[in-house]
Scaffold this motif. Structure first.
Motif, PDB file in Angstrom:
ATOM      1  N   GLN A   1      -0.458   6.528  -4.702  1.00 16.37           N
ATOM      2  CA  GLN A   1      -0.661   6.240  -3.041  1.00 16.37           C
ATOM      3  C   GLN A   1      -2.132   6.459  -3.035  1.00 16.37           C
ATOM      4  OE1 GLN A   1       2.676   8.618  -2.259  1.00 16.37           O
ATOM      5  NE2 GLN A   1       2.811   7.138  -0.347  1.00 16.37           N
ATOM      6  N   VAL A   2      -3.117   5.429  -3.494  1.00 18.26           N
ATOM      7  CA  VAL A   2      -4.407   5.395  -3.711  1.00 18.26           C
ATOM      8  C   VAL A   2      -4.803   4.023  -3.213  1.00 18.26           C
ATOM      9  CG1 VAL A   2      -4.872   7.341  -5.169  1.00 18.26           C
ATOM     10  CG2 VAL A   2      -4.693   5.123  -6.111  1.00 18.26           C
ATOM     11  N   ALA A   3      -6.195   3.901  -2.960  1.00 16.12           N
ATOM     12  CA  ALA A   3      -6.599   2.737  -2.380  1.00 16.12           C
ATOM     13  C   ALA A   3      -6.392   1.083  -3.144  1.00 16.12           C
ATOM     14  CB  ALA A   3      -8.252   2.651  -2.048  1.00 16.12           C
TER      15      ALA A   3
ATOM     16  N   ALA B   1      -3.257  -0.735  -2.858  1.00 16.12           N
ATOM     17  CA  ALA B   1      -3.002  -1.457  -1.630  1.00 16.12           C
ATOM     18  C   ALA B   1      -4.279  -2.719  -1.331  1.00 16.12           C
ATOM     19  CB  ALA B   1      -3.606  -0.118  -0.454  1.00 16.12           C
TER      20      ALA B   1
ATOM     21  N   GLY C   1       0.893  -1.266   0.053  1.00 19.65           N
ATOM     22  CA  GLY C   1       0.056   0.013  -0.165  1.00 19.65           C
ATOM     23  C   GLY C   1       0.675   1.301  -0.131  1.00 19.65           C
ATOM     24  N   ASP C   2       0.223   2.432   0.631  1.00 19.67           N
ATOM     25  CA  ASP C   2       0.883   3.562   0.538  1.00 19.67           C
ATOM     26  C   ASP C   2       2.525   3.610   1.036  1.00 19.67           C
ATOM     27  OD1 ASP C   2      -1.339   4.774  -0.090  1.00 19.67           O
ATOM     28  OD2 ASP C   2      -1.646   5.792   1.703  1.00 19.67           O
TER      29      ASP C   2
END
Ligand code: FAD
Length: 227
Positions: free
Chosen positions: A120-122, A125, A105-106
């Motif tokens: 860095q978005v959902a 992740a 993820g992030d």
């Protein structure tokens, strides 16, 4: 009240298509927002914002949304981190140079195909978490791990009532239809049928009554004993 958006880059939503970022700016300007691009915030002293082009804005209220950096952990070697503190991983989410330490993820920085670190978005992740859990389960059964490839499902951003931009793999659209898409996608991701129905009726109610269900209570700051 005046609202100013200050954006260091030359356009808003720079990961979106040109049409989407131009439209997003137009929508905001039509709503009365002053959009300032290509200018950075140098300083804020509680009253005055200094901009990199020498301009000053006077305000008591600043909302800082200039991105995120990761957090370092004691004990991990310096070489594991990128300059913004993301953990470098291989395509199995294994942190570079370590054994049995995974990041996703992030917090993770992975290079694969055209990606030098995923957005860095959902979605990265979620997709990494899904693959890593399958891979770890597979390992227990002696199966080889599968490498990660990001599947870009597209991007949506809502600007306001009836206004959104959508860059999907086979469709780029802006305006009311994009806004409906945004609502549909977000409603779909809410967990549980009861929550979906509740949120849906809440939105319908707010849309027609213009009444926000969100209530913010503002009061004087009280000092904590240990402050
Ligand atoms: C305001 C905002 C709006 C966003 N809007 C969107 C959007 O519209 N669409 C989209 O795709 N993405 C959006 N994002 C980005 C998206 O939320 C993230 O990319 C996504 O949540 C990353 O998931 P993650 O699991 O890597 O990290 P997170 O969801 O941040 O989860 C990390 C978790 O770790 C916990 N944690 C941190 N440190 C420790 C510790 N030391 N010990 C234990 N737990 C710890 C945190 O509390 C957190 O629960 C938005 C982000 C923000 C901040």
């Amino acid at each position: 009240m005046d609202i100013h958006i200050i954006q260091g880059g030359n356009e808003l939503l720079n990961s979106f298509s040109d049409d989407a970022s131009i439209k997003a700016r137009k929508y905001l300007e039509n709503l009365g927002v002053n959009v300032i691009t290509g200018v950075r915030v140098n300083n804020y002293d509680g009253n005055e914002i200094s901009l990199s082009d020498g301009r000053k804005l006077y305000t008591k209220k600043v909302i800082w949304a200039a991105g995120i950096t990761g957090r370092r952990f004691e004990g991990l070697p310096e070489s594991c981190y990128t300059s913004d503190n993301r953990l470098k991983t291989d395509t199995y989410n294994l942190v570079t140079g370590l054994k049995d330490v995974y990041a996703l993820g992030d917090a993770a920085y992975m290079e694969e195909t055209e990606y030098k670190g995923h957005p860095q978005v959902a979605q990265p992740a979620i997709q990494q978490a899904r693959l890593l859990s399958n891979n770890l389960n597979g390992l227990l059964k002696g199966k080889p791990m599968k490498p990660f490839h990001y599947k870009d499902l597209g991007s949506l951003a809502t600007i306001g009532r009836n206004k959104a931009v959508a860059d999907l793999p086979y469709l780029k659209t802006q305006g009311f239809f994009a806004w409906l898409l945004w609502l549909f996608v977000h409603l779909k991701s809410i967990l549980g049928v009861k929550n979906k129905i509740f949120v849906f009726f809440n939105w319908v109610w707010s849309y027609f009554t213009m009444d926000q269900s969100l209530r913010i209570m503002i009061r004087h700051k009280t000092r904590m004993n240990n402050e």
